[in-house]
Design an enzyme around this catalytic site. Structure first.
Site, PDB file in Angstrom:
ATOM      1  N   ILE A 105       2.876  -2.940  -6.031  1.00 47.55           N
ATOM      2  CA  ILE A 105       2.894  -3.563  -4.700  1.00 47.55           C
ATOM      3  C   ILE A 105       3.325  -5.018  -4.795  1.00 47.55           C
ATOM      4  O   ILE A 105       3.073  -5.813  -3.898  1.00 47.55           O
ATOM      5  CB  ILE A 105       1.474  -3.473  -4.069  1.00 47.55           C
ATOM      6  CG1 ILE A 105       0.423  -4.114  -4.990  1.00 47.55           C
ATOM      7  CG2 ILE A 105       1.106  -2.017  -3.792  1.00 47.55           C
ATOM      8  CD1 ILE A 105      -0.973  -4.156  -4.393  1.00 47.55           C
ATOM      9  N   HIS A 121       2.772   2.644  -2.565  1.00 49.95           N
ATOM     10  CA  HIS A 121       1.470   2.051  -2.233  1.00 49.95           C
ATOM     11  C   HIS A 121       1.580   0.760  -1.423  1.00 49.95           C
ATOM     12  O   HIS A 121       0.632  -0.016  -1.348  1.00 49.95           O
ATOM     13  CB  HIS A 121       0.658   1.834  -3.521  1.00 49.95           C
ATOM     14  CG  HIS A 121       0.301   3.129  -4.203  1.00 49.95           C
ATOM     15  ND1 HIS A 121       0.066   3.240  -5.552  1.00 49.95           N
ATOM     16  CD2 HIS A 121       0.164   4.380  -3.711  1.00 49.95           C
ATOM     17  CE1 HIS A 121      -0.201   4.506  -5.854  1.00 49.95           C
ATOM     18  NE2 HIS A 121      -0.147   5.212  -4.762  1.00 49.95           N
ATOM     19  N   CYS A 129      -0.826  -7.879  11.755  1.00 49.46           N
ATOM     20  CA  CYS A 129      -1.986  -8.020  12.633  1.00 49.46           C
ATOM     21  C   CYS A 129      -2.393  -6.616  13.098  1.00 49.46           C
ATOM     22  O   CYS A 129      -1.554  -5.820  13.509  1.00 49.46           O
ATOM     23  CB  CYS A 129      -1.633  -8.888  13.837  1.00 49.46           C
ATOM     24  SG  CYS A 129      -2.909  -8.845  15.120  1.00 49.46           S
ATOM     25  N   CYS A 150      -4.698 -13.418  13.101  1.00 52.32           N
ATOM     26  CA  CYS A 150      -3.463 -13.638  13.845  1.00 52.32           C
ATOM     27  C   CYS A 150      -3.734 -14.631  14.977  1.00 52.32           C
ATOM     28  O   CYS A 150      -4.873 -14.860  15.349  1.00 52.32           O
ATOM     29  CB  CYS A 150      -3.003 -12.294  14.401  1.00 52.32           C
ATOM     30  SG  CYS A 150      -1.548 -12.345  15.431  1.00 52.32           S
ATOM     31  N   SER A 191       0.720   6.166 -16.393  1.00 47.02           N
ATOM     32  CA  SER A 191       0.014   7.239 -17.101  1.00 47.02           C
ATOM     33  C   SER A 191      -0.053   8.490 -16.231  1.00 47.02           C
ATOM     34  O   SER A 191      -0.644   9.490 -16.593  1.00 47.02           O
ATOM     35  CB  SER A 191      -1.390   6.775 -17.475  1.00 47.02           C
ATOM     36  OG  SER A 191      -2.027   6.247 -16.337  1.00 47.02           O
ATOM     37  N   ASN A 213       6.503   5.355 -21.930  1.00 46.37           N
ATOM     38  CA  ASN A 213       5.148   4.821 -21.727  1.00 46.37           C
ATOM     39  C   ASN A 213       4.490   4.600 -23.081  1.00 46.37           C
ATOM     40  O   ASN A 213       4.676   5.390 -23.992  1.00 46.37           O
ATOM     41  CB  ASN A 213       4.309   5.803 -20.889  1.00 46.37           C
ATOM     42  CG  ASN A 213       3.130   5.112 -20.221  1.00 46.37           C
ATOM     43  OD1 ASN A 213       3.290   4.075 -19.577  1.00 46.37           O
ATOM     44  ND2 ASN A 213       1.942   5.663 -20.398  1.00 46.37           N
TER      45      ASN A 213
HETATM   46 ZN   LIG Z   1      -1.923 -10.397  16.575  1.00 47.77          ZN
END
Ligand SMILES: [Zn+2]
Length: 240
Positions: A105, A121, A129, A150, A191, A213
């Site tokens: 990510i 992911h 928001c 927000c 893995s 790996n």
């Molecule tokens: Zn908002």
């Protein structure tokens, strides 16, 4: 060049529909801790185990604690793409690689220049928001304190798939399509322990399955090329 890496080089030269499926191991060489390794996030000291903090229930019940952890451990702004990220971007540019499918990510593939990145992911670089869906970037979250809000008052939620949450359907469909059409699938730095992401591998019908790996994976016996070395080190030896 070791024999295995030489074989990978031959595949790269021969095929032009290669798909890469990667996990945490791709980012560890950039300094991002692997959640599940012995020295990774899961073994760091915190009030709750990371898999609890990173769950939907915890986010809703204790957002203050969630964001404390999120800012401290997930928002790493010093990591740079490594040789694996850079080579994958080059392979795409050369028309060899059709997609990077990642469980990470951290945005490092995009930072390296990859265009087709399917983030199973989500990404810490996208935050929305919960009320008005306004977008907020990485820097805004990094600079925030307490529970980030927000302008409209809504809580800003990271576009990251938490435990108990489902994966994005469109991303899954695109990943399935890319894997099922690929001639070569390279699985790297994972893995293959996390489902449903790991299950996507079952859609591969192509000619060569490559697993890179450091430690054994459940798919090693299916691979016709197995390289048990750090992924950055392997890709640094590959030429487009
Ligand atoms: Zn908002």
């Amino acid at each position: 060049m070791a024999g295995e890496v030489e074989k990978l080089q031959e595949l790269v030269e021969k095929y032009d529909n290669i798909v890469f499926f990667g996990g945490a191991g791709v980012s560890t060489e950039s300094g991002i801790p692997d959640f599940r390794s012995q020295d990774g996030l899961y073994h760091q000291k915190y009030d709750y185990p990371p898999e609890t903090i990173l769950s939907h229930t915890f986010f809703m019940r204790k957002p203050e604690e969630f964001f404390k952890f999120y800012r401290d451990k997930m928002l790493c702004d010093t990591a740079k793409p490594n040789a694996a990220h850079l080579k994958l971007a080059e392979l795409e540019q050369a028309g060899k690689l059709k997609a990077v499918i990642t469980q990470n990510i951290d945005n490092l593939h995009q930072m390296a220049g990859s265009k087709k990145v399917l983030e199973l992911h989500g990404s810490v670089h996208r935050n929305y928001c919960m009320k008005c869906h306004r977008f907020y970037g990485f820097a805004h979250m990094k600079a925030s304190t307490g529970v980030p809000r927000c302008e409209c008052g809504g809580i800003i939620k990271p576009d990251v798939v938490l435990y108990e949450e489902g994966l994005d359907n469109q991303t899954i469909n695109e990943a399935v399509k890319a894997i099922s059409e690929a001639q070569v699938l390279i699985i790297g730095g994972t893995s293959l322990a996390v489902y449903p992401a790991a299950g996507l591998i079952d859609y591969f019908r192509g000619e060569h399955l490559v697993v890179i790996n450091k430690s054994p994976t459940p798919r090693d016996s299916y691979a016709d090329l197995l390289i048990q070395e750090p992924i950055g080190q392997v890709f640094s030896q590959i030429h487009c």
